[in-house]
Structures are given as C-alpha cells and as structure tokens.
Write a protein that holds these residues in place. Structure first.
Motif, PDB file in Angstrom:
ATOM      1  N   ARG A 200       0.823  -1.207   0.000  1.00  0.00           N
ATOM      2  CA  ARG A 200       0.000   0.000   0.000  1.00  0.00           C
ATOM      3  C   ARG A 200       0.859   1.261   0.000  1.00  0.00           C
ATOM      4  O   ARG A 200       0.369   2.344  -0.327  1.00  0.00           O
ATOM      5  CB  ARG A 200      -0.911   0.006   1.234  1.00  0.00           C
ATOM      6  CG  ARG A 200      -1.924  -1.128   1.277  1.00  0.00           C
ATOM      7  CD  ARG A 200      -2.920  -1.036   0.138  1.00  0.00           C
ATOM      8  NE  ARG A 200      -3.644   0.212   0.168  1.00  0.00           N
ATOM      9  CZ  ARG A 200      -4.759   0.424   0.856  1.00  0.00           C
ATOM     10  NH1 ARG A 200      -5.269  -0.548   1.592  1.00  0.00           N
ATOM     11  NH2 ARG A 200      -5.373   1.590   0.812  1.00  0.00           N
ATOM     12  N   THR A 201       2.112   1.126   0.379  1.00  0.00           N
ATOM     13  CA  THR A 201       3.010   2.279   0.464  1.00  0.00           C
ATOM     14  C   THR A 201       4.207   2.081  -0.462  1.00  0.00           C
ATOM     15  O   THR A 201       4.598   0.947  -0.756  1.00  0.00           O
ATOM     16  CB  THR A 201       3.505   2.472   1.905  1.00  0.00           C
ATOM     17  OG1 THR A 201       4.155   1.268   2.343  1.00  0.00           O
ATOM     18  CG2 THR A 201       2.337   2.773   2.835  1.00  0.00           C
ATOM     19  N   PRO A 202       4.828   3.162  -0.918  1.00  0.00           N
ATOM     20  CA  PRO A 202       5.990   3.034  -1.803  1.00  0.00           C
ATOM     21  C   PRO A 202       7.240   2.604  -1.049  1.00  0.00           C
ATOM     22  O   PRO A 202       7.269   2.572   0.182  1.00  0.00           O
ATOM     23  CB  PRO A 202       6.142   4.451  -2.367  1.00  0.00           C
ATOM     24  CG  PRO A 202       5.573   5.333  -1.305  1.00  0.00           C
ATOM     25  CD  PRO A 202       4.444   4.567  -0.692  1.00  0.00           C
ATOM     26  N   SER A 203       8.266   2.293  -1.798  1.00  0.00           N
ATOM     27  CA  SER A 203       9.532   1.876  -1.202  1.00  0.00           C
ATOM     28  C   SER A 203      10.163   3.049  -0.450  1.00  0.00           C
ATOM     29  O   SER A 203      10.093   4.199  -0.895  1.00  0.00           O
ATOM     30  CB  SER A 203      10.485   1.386  -2.296  1.00  0.00           C
ATOM     31  OG  SER A 203      11.772   1.135  -1.764  1.00  0.00           O
ATOM     32  N   PRO A 204      10.815   2.791   0.684  1.00  0.00           N
ATOM     33  CA  PRO A 204      11.469   3.875   1.428  1.00  0.00           C
ATOM     34  C   PRO A 204      12.802   4.309   0.824  1.00  0.00           C
ATOM     35  O   PRO A 204      13.421   5.267   1.305  1.00  0.00           O
ATOM     36  CB  PRO A 204      11.662   3.257   2.817  1.00  0.00           C
ATOM     37  CG  PRO A 204      11.771   1.788   2.564  1.00  0.00           C
ATOM     38  CD  PRO A 204      10.873   1.505   1.400  1.00  0.00           C
ATOM     39  N   ARG A 205      13.250   3.643  -0.218  1.00  0.00           N
ATOM     40  CA  ARG A 205      14.530   3.981  -0.845  1.00  0.00           C
ATOM     41  C   ARG A 205      14.439   5.315  -1.593  1.00  0.00           C
ATOM     42  O   ARG A 205      13.348   5.781  -1.908  1.00  0.00           O
ATOM     43  CB  ARG A 205      14.945   2.864  -1.810  1.00  0.00           C
ATOM     44  CG  ARG A 205      15.103   1.497  -1.164  1.00  0.00           C
ATOM     45  CD  ARG A 205      15.373   0.437  -2.218  1.00  0.00           C
ATOM     46  NE  ARG A 205      15.517  -0.896  -1.653  1.00  0.00           N
ATOM     47  CZ  ARG A 205      14.495  -1.705  -1.373  1.00  0.00           C
ATOM     48  NH1 ARG A 205      13.251  -1.303  -1.621  1.00  0.00           N
ATOM     49  NH2 ARG A 205      14.701  -2.899  -0.867  1.00  0.00           N
ATOM     50  N   PRO A 206      15.576   5.921  -1.911  1.00  0.00           N
ATOM     51  CA  PRO A 206      15.564   7.192  -2.666  1.00  0.00           C
ATOM     52  C   PRO A 206      14.968   6.996  -4.063  1.00  0.00           C
ATOM     53  O   PRO A 206      15.380   6.103  -4.802  1.00  0.00           O
ATOM     54  CB  PRO A 206      17.047   7.577  -2.738  1.00  0.00           C
ATOM     55  CG  PRO A 206      17.708   6.818  -1.638  1.00  0.00           C
ATOM     56  CD  PRO A 206      16.940   5.546  -1.485  1.00  0.00           C
ATOM     57  N   LEU A 207      14.019   7.829  -4.411  1.00  0.00           N
ATOM     58  CA  LEU A 207      13.353   7.724  -5.706  1.00  0.00           C
ATOM     59  C   LEU A 207      14.218   8.360  -6.794  1.00  0.00           C
ATOM     60  O   LEU A 207      14.533   9.549  -6.744  1.00  0.00           O
ATOM     61  CB  LEU A 207      11.988   8.416  -5.647  1.00  0.00           C
ATOM     62  CG  LEU A 207      11.162   8.414  -6.932  1.00  0.00           C
ATOM     63  CD1 LEU A 207      10.748   6.994  -7.306  1.00  0.00           C
ATOM     64  CD2 LEU A 207       9.932   9.302  -6.781  1.00  0.00           C
ATOM     65  N   LEU A 208      14.587   7.543  -7.794  1.00  0.00           N
ATOM     66  CA  LEU A 208      15.364   8.066  -8.919  1.00  0.00           C
ATOM     67  C   LEU A 208      14.470   8.756  -9.939  1.00  0.00           C
ATOM     68  O   LEU A 208      14.885   9.726 -10.579  1.00  0.00           O
ATOM     69  CB  LEU A 208      16.141   6.931  -9.592  1.00  0.00           C
ATOM     70  CG  LEU A 208      17.210   6.240  -8.744  1.00  0.00           C
ATOM     71  CD1 LEU A 208      17.881   5.125  -9.538  1.00  0.00           C
ATOM     72  CD2 LEU A 208      18.247   7.249  -8.256  1.00  0.00           C
ATOM     73  N   GLY A 209      13.261   8.251 -10.099  1.00  0.00           N
ATOM     74  CA  GLY A 209      12.352   8.874 -11.049  1.00  0.00           C
ATOM     75  C   GLY A 209      11.141   8.010 -11.333  1.00  0.00           C
ATOM     76  O   GLY A 209      11.093   6.825 -11.001  1.00  0.00           O
ATOM     77  N   VAL A 210      10.143   8.653 -11.950  1.00  0.00           N
ATOM     78  CA  VAL A 210       8.913   7.978 -12.373  1.00  0.00           C
ATOM     79  C   VAL A 210       8.898   7.988 -13.894  1.00  0.00           C
ATOM     80  O   VAL A 210       9.041   9.048 -14.521  1.00  0.00           O
ATOM     81  CB  VAL A 210       7.667   8.692 -11.812  1.00  0.00           C
ATOM     82  CG1 VAL A 210       6.401   7.990 -12.272  1.00  0.00           C
ATOM     83  CG2 VAL A 210       7.730   8.746 -10.290  1.00  0.00           C
ATOM     84  N   TYR A 211       8.685   6.816 -14.509  1.00  0.00           N
ATOM     85  CA  TYR A 211       8.823   6.682 -15.954  1.00  0.00           C
ATOM     86  C   TYR A 211       7.555   6.079 -16.562  1.00  0.00           C
ATOM     87  O   TYR A 211       6.865   5.269 -15.938  1.00  0.00           O
ATOM     88  CB  TYR A 211      10.036   5.807 -16.290  1.00  0.00           C
ATOM     89  CG  TYR A 211      11.331   6.355 -15.739  1.00  0.00           C
ATOM     90  CD1 TYR A 211      12.146   7.179 -16.511  1.00  0.00           C
ATOM     91  CD2 TYR A 211      11.731   6.062 -14.434  1.00  0.00           C
ATOM     92  CE1 TYR A 211      13.334   7.694 -16.000  1.00  0.00           C
ATOM     93  CE2 TYR A 211      12.911   6.574 -13.920  1.00  0.00           C
ATOM     94  CZ  TYR A 211      13.707   7.389 -14.704  1.00  0.00           C
ATOM     95  OH  TYR A 211      14.875   7.902 -14.196  1.00  0.00           O
ATOM     96  N   ALA A 212       7.292   6.499 -17.804  1.00  0.00           N
ATOM     97  CA  ALA A 212       6.122   5.987 -18.523  1.00  0.00           C
ATOM     98  C   ALA A 212       6.362   6.131 -20.016  1.00  0.00           C
ATOM     99  O   ALA A 212       7.167   6.956 -20.464  1.00  0.00           O
ATOM    100  CB  ALA A 212       4.861   6.736 -18.111  1.00  0.00           C
ATOM    101  N   LYS A 213       5.637   5.336 -20.765  1.00  0.00           N
ATOM    102  CA  LYS A 213       5.710   5.399 -22.221  1.00  0.00           C
ATOM    103  C   LYS A 213       4.526   6.208 -22.719  1.00  0.00           C
ATOM    104  O   LYS A 213       3.375   5.877 -22.453  1.00  0.00           O
ATOM    105  CB  LYS A 213       5.682   3.984 -22.805  1.00  0.00           C
ATOM    106  CG  LYS A 213       6.102   3.912 -24.260  1.00  0.00           C
ATOM    107  CD  LYS A 213       6.253   2.462 -24.696  1.00  0.00           C
ATOM    108  CE  LYS A 213       6.776   2.380 -26.125  1.00  0.00           C
ATOM    109  NZ  LYS A 213       6.942   0.970 -26.561  1.00  0.00           N
ATOM    110  N   LEU A 214       4.802   7.290 -23.445  1.00  0.00           N
ATOM    111  CA  LEU A 214       3.750   8.202 -23.899  1.00  0.00           C
ATOM    112  C   LEU A 214       3.203   7.783 -25.260  1.00  0.00           C
ATOM    113  O   LEU A 214       3.820   7.025 -25.990  1.00  0.00           O
ATOM    114  CB  LEU A 214       4.302   9.632 -23.955  1.00  0.00           C
ATOM    115  CG  LEU A 214       4.934  10.139 -22.653  1.00  0.00           C
ATOM    116  CD1 LEU A 214       5.458  11.556 -22.840  1.00  0.00           C
ATOM    117  CD2 LEU A 214       3.944  10.089 -21.504  1.00  0.00           C
TER     118      LEU A 214
END
Length: 214
Positions: A200-214
């Motif tokens: 239910r919660t995201p990883s506690p690690r440092p977020l490098l980025g959010v990626y998606a295919k447009l």
C-alpha cells in the motif's frame, strides 16, 4: 255513536304514546366546548429540569495517582476510550497521455505478485511489461536501479516530472536507487504499488524517477 268516536280517539292516543321515544334529544347549532387541563411550567421548574439533565450527563472520571521523584503527590485522568484515525492513502490517477498498456501491466503484475518480497522486483516488472505489450523484448539489465536507463534508452520511456510516489499516474514505473544494493522498481497500481509483492506504500529507498511510455 259518540261513544265509538271516543274509543277511536283514545286508541289512537295510546298508540302514539307507545311509539314515541322515552326521552327527547335536542340538538344545538353551537359546538360543544371541551376544557382540558393545561400544565403551567414556571421558570423555576425549567431550571430544575435543566440541572437534573446536566447532572445526569456528568460521569466520574478515574484518576491515576502517583508520586513524583520530588515526593509530590499528583494525579492524571485515565483515558478509557481511544479512537485512532484511519490512514487513507491517495488513489492513483489515470493519465490519458501515457500508453494504456501500462495500466494493463499494472493489473498483470498485481495478479502475479505475492504478499511478501522475494527479492525479484525487476524480474516481475519485466514480465508484466512484456506480457502487456508495452515492450516487445525482455530488458537485459540485471539490477533494478538500472531499469530507468534501460527503459529510456531501449524502449521509449520518458521520465515524468513527478517527485511524490503517490502522485505517480496509474501504470507508471517507479525506480529507486541504492548505494550498496540492487535498488528497487515497482509499478503504480490504483491503490498501491506492485513488483514481486503488493504494497500500500511506496519503497522507502531514494526515488530516482517515475517513468512511462507516452
């Protein structure tokens, strides 16, 4: 002849008297007025009732008595009821600009995921992306923290301007870094995050980025 007439009159009078009601009821055009008793509540009575209700609502409060290190006797009220606030996490929003197959990848990953991690997050995300048709071949990178470069360079993914994992759109891929470990990668679902396990919660690690295919 006179005697016969007298007998007829007496007989008619007796018959009329027999048919007449014993009592006569006279109706009046004016309605009957009924009087009912009215209870008068005085100001003193109202104050007495209010005091009774107020006294009923007050309940005795238990106190815990203790002695401080300085030797002073003190007390504190005992809390008998506690209502914790329910934690509600935001639901992922649908971004019409990203590939709809990513939403299908999120569904596939959620169906295949386990309750707990098996340290195979990037493997499960690869399989979900491949099964949904977002990518046409299996990425060759081994570590999860390298997933971002692999997806951008070889599969046309773009980095979104999102810093909060909860704000990531449905189906987007979140990549986390780490210094001494392989990192972590997961897909945003409607009510959480998924890789090789559901959360239910995201990883506690440092977020490098959010990626998606447009």
């Amino acid at each position: 002849m006179a005697t016969a007439s007298l007998l007829v009159i007496c007989s008619a009078a007796a018959r009329a008297q027999a048919l007449a009601p014993s009592t006569l009821h006279f109706t009046s055009s004016e309605p009957e007025t009924k009087y009912e008793p009215v209870q008068v509540i005085t100001k003193e009575r109202t104050q007495a009732i209010t005091k009774e209700k107020t006294s009923e609502r007050k309940l005795p409060v238990a106190h815990y008595r203790y002695v401080t290190p300085a030797g002073k006797r003190e007390s504190a009220p005992v809390i008998t009821q506690y209502y914790p606030k329910r934690i509600v996490y935001p639901v992922a929003k649908v971004d019409r600009h990203i590939d709809r197959k990513l939403m299908q990848a999120a569904t596939i990953a959620q169906e295949r995921a386990h309750a707990h991690s098996r340290s195979m997050c990037w493997h499960y995300v690869k399989e979900a992306l491949l099964a949904s048709g977002v990518i046409d071949s299996r990425p060759k990178s081994e570590f999860a923290k390298d997933a971002a470069q692999d997806l951008v360079s070889n599969y046309g993914f773009k980095k979104l301007s999102v810093k909060d994992p909860f704000a990531a759109p449905l189906g987007s891929v979140l990549v986390y870094g780490a210094n001494r470990t392989a990192g972590h990668v997961e897909i945003r679902t409607r009510d959480g995050f998924v890789s090789d396990f559901r959360s239910r919660t995201p990883s506690p690690r440092p977020l490098l980025g959010v990626y998606a295919k447009l």
